[in-house]
Scaffold this active site. Structure first.
Site, PDB file in Angstrom:
ATOM      1  N   ARG A  15       0.837  -1.206   0.000  1.00  0.00           N
ATOM      2  CA  ARG A  15       0.000   0.000   0.000  1.00  0.00           C
ATOM      3  C   ARG A  15       0.877   1.263   0.000  1.00  0.00           C
ATOM      4  O   ARG A  15       1.015   1.926  -1.018  1.00  0.00           O
ATOM      5  CB  ARG A  15      -0.949  -0.029   1.223  1.00  0.00           C
ATOM      6  CG  ARG A  15      -2.080   0.993   1.170  1.00  0.00           C
ATOM      7  CD  ARG A  15      -1.680   2.380   1.581  1.00  0.00           C
ATOM      8  NE  ARG A  15      -1.091   2.437   2.932  1.00  0.00           N
ATOM      9  CZ  ARG A  15      -0.526   3.523   3.426  1.00  0.00           C
ATOM     10  NH1 ARG A  15      -0.464   4.640   2.716  1.00  0.00           N
ATOM     11  NH2 ARG A  15       0.015   3.522   4.633  1.00  0.00           N
ATOM     12  N   ASP A  16       1.533   1.530   1.110  1.00  0.00           N
ATOM     13  CA  ASP A  16       2.339   2.760   1.195  1.00  0.00           C
ATOM     14  C   ASP A  16       3.467   2.706   0.162  1.00  0.00           C
ATOM     15  O   ASP A  16       3.834   3.715  -0.444  1.00  0.00           O
ATOM     16  CB  ASP A  16       2.933   2.879   2.610  1.00  0.00           C
ATOM     17  CG  ASP A  16       3.166   4.319   3.033  1.00  0.00           C
ATOM     18  OD1 ASP A  16       3.169   5.198   2.163  1.00  0.00           O
ATOM     19  OD2 ASP A  16       3.360   4.557   4.234  1.00  0.00           O
ATOM     20  N   HIS A 207       5.435   4.405  12.622  1.00  0.00           N
ATOM     21  CA  HIS A 207       5.373   4.341  11.151  1.00  0.00           C
ATOM     22  C   HIS A 207       6.336   5.403  10.638  1.00  0.00           C
ATOM     23  O   HIS A 207       5.967   6.562  10.425  1.00  0.00           O
ATOM     24  CB  HIS A 207       3.925   4.621  10.713  1.00  0.00           C
ATOM     25  CG  HIS A 207       3.696   4.650   9.238  1.00  0.00           C
ATOM     26  ND1 HIS A 207       3.043   3.649   8.555  1.00  0.00           N
ATOM     27  CD2 HIS A 207       3.996   5.584   8.299  1.00  0.00           C
ATOM     28  CE1 HIS A 207       2.972   3.958   7.275  1.00  0.00           C
ATOM     29  NE2 HIS A 207       3.532   5.135   7.094  1.00  0.00           N
ATOM     30  N   HIS A 209       9.029   6.977   8.004  1.00  0.00           N
ATOM     31  CA  HIS A 209       9.643   7.031   6.675  1.00  0.00           C
ATOM     32  C   HIS A 209      11.123   7.395   6.870  1.00  0.00           C
ATOM     33  O   HIS A 209      11.516   7.949   7.892  1.00  0.00           O
ATOM     34  CB  HIS A 209       8.906   8.042   5.789  1.00  0.00           C
ATOM     35  CG  HIS A 209       7.561   7.521   5.332  1.00  0.00           C
ATOM     36  ND1 HIS A 209       7.342   7.044   4.062  1.00  0.00           N
ATOM     37  CD2 HIS A 209       6.387   7.365   5.996  1.00  0.00           C
ATOM     38  CE1 HIS A 209       6.088   6.634   3.962  1.00  0.00           C
ATOM     39  NE2 HIS A 209       5.479   6.817   5.123  1.00  0.00           N
ATOM     40  N   CYS A 240       4.465   9.257   0.066  1.00  0.00           N
ATOM     41  CA  CYS A 240       3.061   9.656   0.054  1.00  0.00           C
ATOM     42  C   CYS A 240       2.861  10.658  -1.068  1.00  0.00           C
ATOM     43  O   CYS A 240       3.592  11.647  -1.162  1.00  0.00           O
ATOM     44  CB  CYS A 240       2.656  10.275   1.392  1.00  0.00           C
ATOM     45  SG  CYS A 240       0.978  10.927   1.377  1.00  0.00           S
ATOM     46  N   ASN A 249       9.142   4.071   3.285  1.00  0.00           N
ATOM     47  CA  ASN A 249       9.131   3.665   4.694  1.00  0.00           C
ATOM     48  C   ASN A 249      10.473   3.030   5.028  1.00  0.00           C
ATOM     49  O   ASN A 249      11.191   2.557   4.147  1.00  0.00           O
ATOM     50  CB  ASN A 249       8.047   2.600   4.928  1.00  0.00           C
ATOM     51  CG  ASN A 249       6.669   3.139   4.731  1.00  0.00           C
ATOM     52  OD1 ASN A 249       6.190   3.222   3.615  1.00  0.00           O
ATOM     53  ND2 ASN A 249       6.024   3.520   5.803  1.00  0.00           N
TER      54      ASN A 249
HETATM   55  P1  HMG Z   1     -13.139  14.525  -2.196  1.00  0.00           P
HETATM   56  O1  HMG Z   1     -12.858  14.958  -3.601  1.00  0.00           O
HETATM   57  O2  HMG Z   1     -13.272  15.590  -1.150  1.00  0.00           O
HETATM   58  O3  HMG Z   1     -14.378  13.520  -2.081  1.00  0.00           O
HETATM   59  O4  HMG Z   1     -11.983  13.536  -1.752  1.00  0.00           O
HETATM   60  P2  HMG Z   1     -15.849  13.553  -2.537  1.00  0.00           P
HETATM   61  O5  HMG Z   1     -16.621  12.848  -1.501  1.00  0.00           O
HETATM   62  O6  HMG Z   1     -16.260  14.967  -2.918  1.00  0.00           O
HETATM   63  O7  HMG Z   1     -15.815  12.664  -3.871  1.00  0.00           O
HETATM   64  C1  HMG Z   1     -15.137  13.054  -5.034  1.00  0.00           C
HETATM   65  C2  HMG Z   1     -15.122  11.892  -6.006  1.00  0.00           C
HETATM   66  O8  HMG Z   1     -14.378  10.796  -5.448  1.00  0.00           O
HETATM   67  C3  HMG Z   1     -16.492  11.323  -6.302  1.00  0.00           C
HETATM   68  O9  HMG Z   1     -16.453  10.791  -7.615  1.00  0.00           O
HETATM   69  C4  HMG Z   1     -16.622  10.199  -5.324  1.00  0.00           C
HETATM   70  O10 HMG Z   1     -17.522   9.199  -5.746  1.00  0.00           O
HETATM   71  C5  HMG Z   1     -15.216   9.646  -5.334  1.00  0.00           C
HETATM   72  P3  HMG Z   1     -17.024  11.593  -8.898  1.00  0.00           P
HETATM   73  O11 HMG Z   1     -18.451  11.872  -8.534  1.00  0.00           O
HETATM   74  O12 HMG Z   1     -16.206  12.867  -8.976  1.00  0.00           O
HETATM   75  O13 HMG Z   1     -16.814  10.655 -10.023  1.00  0.00           O
HETATM   76  N1  HMG Z   1     -14.886   8.969  -4.051  1.00  0.00           N
HETATM   77  C6  HMG Z   1     -14.386   7.725  -3.987  1.00  0.00           C
HETATM   78  N2  HMG Z   1     -14.088   6.809  -4.920  1.00  0.00           N
HETATM   79  C7  HMG Z   1     -13.612   5.622  -4.484  1.00  0.00           C
HETATM   80  N3  HMG Z   1     -13.399   5.334  -3.171  1.00  0.00           N
HETATM   81  C8  HMG Z   1     -13.685   6.225  -2.229  1.00  0.00           C
HETATM   82  C9  HMG Z   1     -14.207   7.479  -2.612  1.00  0.00           C
HETATM   83  N4  HMG Z   1     -14.587   8.572  -1.929  1.00  0.00           N
HETATM   84  C10 HMG Z   1     -15.006   9.469  -2.827  1.00  0.00           C
HETATM   85  N5  HMG Z   1     -13.468   5.924  -0.943  1.00  0.00           N
HETATM   86  C11 HMG Z   1     -11.196  11.661  -0.472  1.00  0.00           C
HETATM   87  C12 HMG Z   1     -11.943  12.976  -0.444  1.00  0.00           C
HETATM   88  C13 HMG Z   1     -10.921  11.282   0.977  1.00  0.00           C
HETATM   89  C14 HMG Z   1     -12.062  10.638  -1.153  1.00  0.00           C
HETATM   90  C15 HMG Z   1      -9.876  11.871  -1.279  1.00  0.00           C
HETATM   91  O14 HMG Z   1      -9.212  12.976  -0.755  1.00  0.00           O
HETATM   92  C16 HMG Z   1      -8.968  10.673  -1.202  1.00  0.00           C
HETATM   93  O15 HMG Z   1      -9.275   9.602  -1.719  1.00  0.00           O
HETATM   94  N6  HMG Z   1      -7.792  10.826  -0.550  1.00  0.00           N
HETATM   95  C17 HMG Z   1      -6.864   9.710  -0.350  1.00  0.00           C
HETATM   96  C18 HMG Z   1      -5.471  10.209  -0.292  1.00  0.00           C
HETATM   97  C19 HMG Z   1      -4.542   9.056  -0.044  1.00  0.00           C
HETATM   98  O16 HMG Z   1      -4.861   7.905  -0.270  1.00  0.00           O
HETATM   99  N7  HMG Z   1      -3.307   9.381   0.427  1.00  0.00           N
HETATM  100  C20 HMG Z   1      -2.305   8.376   0.694  1.00  0.00           C
HETATM  101  C21 HMG Z   1      -2.602   7.544   1.902  1.00  0.00           C
HETATM  102  S1  HMG Z   1      -2.244   8.368   3.453  1.00  0.00           S
HETATM  103  C22 HMG Z   1      -0.550   8.083   3.698  1.00  0.00           C
HETATM  104  O17 HMG Z   1       0.144   7.610   2.828  1.00  0.00           O
HETATM  105  C23 HMG Z   1       0.023   8.351   5.064  1.00  0.00           C
HETATM  106  C24 HMG Z   1       0.245   7.066   5.885  1.00  0.00           C
HETATM  107  O18 HMG Z   1       1.112   6.165   5.217  1.00  0.00           O
HETATM  108  C25 HMG Z   1       0.839   7.430   7.258  1.00  0.00           C
HETATM  109  C26 HMG Z   1       2.064   8.351   7.154  1.00  0.00           C
HETATM  110  O19 HMG Z   1       3.048   7.987   6.473  1.00  0.00           O
HETATM  111  O20 HMG Z   1       1.979   9.403   7.765  1.00  0.00           O
HETATM  112  C27 HMG Z   1      -1.082   6.331   6.143  1.00  0.00           C
HETATM  113 MG    MG Z   2       3.262   6.317   5.237  1.00  0.00          MG
END
Ligand code: HMG
Ligand code: MG
Length: 302
Positions: A15-16, A207, A209, A240, A249
């Site tokens: 995933r990450d 966690h 990096h 990320c 990581n």
């Molecule tokens: P948004 O644009 O505010 O959401 O995004 P929305 O509710 O307005 O929806 C917009 C569109 O996305 C719509 O589609 C929804 O249906 C679709 P459209 O009508 O435009 O065709 N949608 C989805 N589709 C599939 N699955 C869903 C979903 N939700 C909405 N679950 C949202 C808000 C949270 C969805 C967006 O910002 C997002 O997906 N963000 C994810 C970012 C991400 O994955 N970042 C990486 C992971 S975090 C990380 O790496 C850190 C970590 O490792 C820890 C660390 O290292 O610190 C965990």
């Molecule tokens: Mg991470």
């Protein structure tokens, strides 16, 4: 507090590690990666993310990955879920554990999940409740615990607040993310001590990096405080997409080597993880970022 006798390693490579890749990785490769990691003895292998495919295209095939993995009874395969839509899709794909992900930094929260910290917690509450009602375990992430790409330093008290709220809402474990790998050991200890004033250290995970090469030193520092759950990615994959410049990581191979050397039990076989790291790195056209993997490869060539 002395070092723990056992540490749980949470493998986040599929995933990450892969969420930031520019090239498309076939679901079959991801499935094989998850299976190899589980076969190496890793008790938890994060298998994907049910996020918007517009935001993170590389995770779009997560349903296919989760459905395709030959699951072992002794391994957990959590997936990231940002909202109820993601939960629905994760449950449909057979997820038995999910992770919600918040941040200690307002700017990062906006960039990563398009809402404030308060809004994210409001959004997570029904997700956690609905998941738990179906017997699905929920882990919670807090990002930017040792610094933010947009705001710089982050107060440990801000981390503790979000961690506490996630735990109170029902997350069984809180993973503390040094998203951009800027932490150093004393800072990491101060942050964990501040969070541990509110939550038992047994519920915390590290966690880290490795952007600045400090991740192993930081891990050793927090292991000494009793942290016994560590996230890592095979071959040091990752970054990320919403934290520019963040590298992978800490490498699973490096963590296993460190813990083996400290006499801490993980149940993970170093040689199998290293072979898996070489295998996925070949598919990505690079060499493993792990120093241990490189040393083992050089030794094998002698
Ligand atoms: P948004 O644009 O505010 O959401 O995004 P929305 O509710 O307005 O929806 C917009 C569109 O996305 C719509 O589609 C929804 O249906 C679709 P459209 O009508 O435009 O065709 N949608 C989805 N589709 C599939 N699955 C869903 C979903 N939700 C909405 N679950 C949202 C808000 C949270 C969805 C967006 O910002 C997002 O997906 N963000 C994810 C970012 C991400 O994955 N970042 C990486 C992971 S975090 C990380 O790496 C850190 C970590 O490792 C820890 C660390 O290292 O610190 C965990
Ligand atoms: Mg991470």
């Amino acid at each position: 507090m002395s070092l723990p006798k056992q540490v749980k390693i949470v493998e986040v490579g599929p995933r990450d590690g892969l969420q930031n890749e520019s090239r498309t990785i076939p679901a079959t490769v991801k499935i094989e990666l998850v299976e190899r990691l589980a076969d190496a003895g890793l008790p938890v292998v994060e298998a994907g993310a049910f996020v918007s495919p517009k935001w993170v295209p590389q995770m779009a095939a997560s349903a296919e990955v989760l459905a395709g993995v030959r699951r072992r009874a002794d391994v957990s395969y959590p997936v990231l879920v940002p909202n109820l839509k993601g939960l629905e899709a994760a449950l449909a794909a057979g997820a038995e554990e999910i992770a919600v992900f918040g941040a200690a930094s307002e700017s990062f929260s906006q960039r990563n999940i398009n809402c404030s910290i308060a809004e994210s917690l409001e959004r997570f509450a029904p997700v956690i409740e609905a998941a738990r009602a179906q017997g699905v375990r929920v882990r919670g992430y807090v990002s930017c615990v040792l610094g933010c790409p947009y705001e710089g330093d982050i107060a440990p008290a801000a981390v503790a607040r979000v961690a506490d709220e996630l735990a109170t809402m029902g997350c069984y474990e809180i993973s503390l993310g040094d998203t951009i790998g800027v932490g150093t050991p004393l800072k990491a200890q101060r942050m964990v001590e501040t969070v541990a004033d509110r939550l038992p250290v047994e519920r915390l995970a590290a966690h880290f990096h490795d952007t600045y090469g400090q991740a192993l030193a930081n891990l050793f520092a927090v292991l000494n405080l009793g942290v016994a759950s560590v996230d890592s990615a095979v071959a040091g994959l990752g970054g990320c997409p919403y934290a520019k410049g963040a590298s992978g990581n800490v490498a699973t191979e490096d963590v296993v080597y460190l813990l083996d050397g400290l006499g801490i039990d993980t149940g993970v076989d170093l040689a199998t993880v290293a072979a898996t790291g070489r295998w996925i790195s070949e598919r990505l056209g690079r060499t493993p970022a792990s120093k241990v993997a490189q040393a083992l490869a050089a030794k094998a060539e002698d």
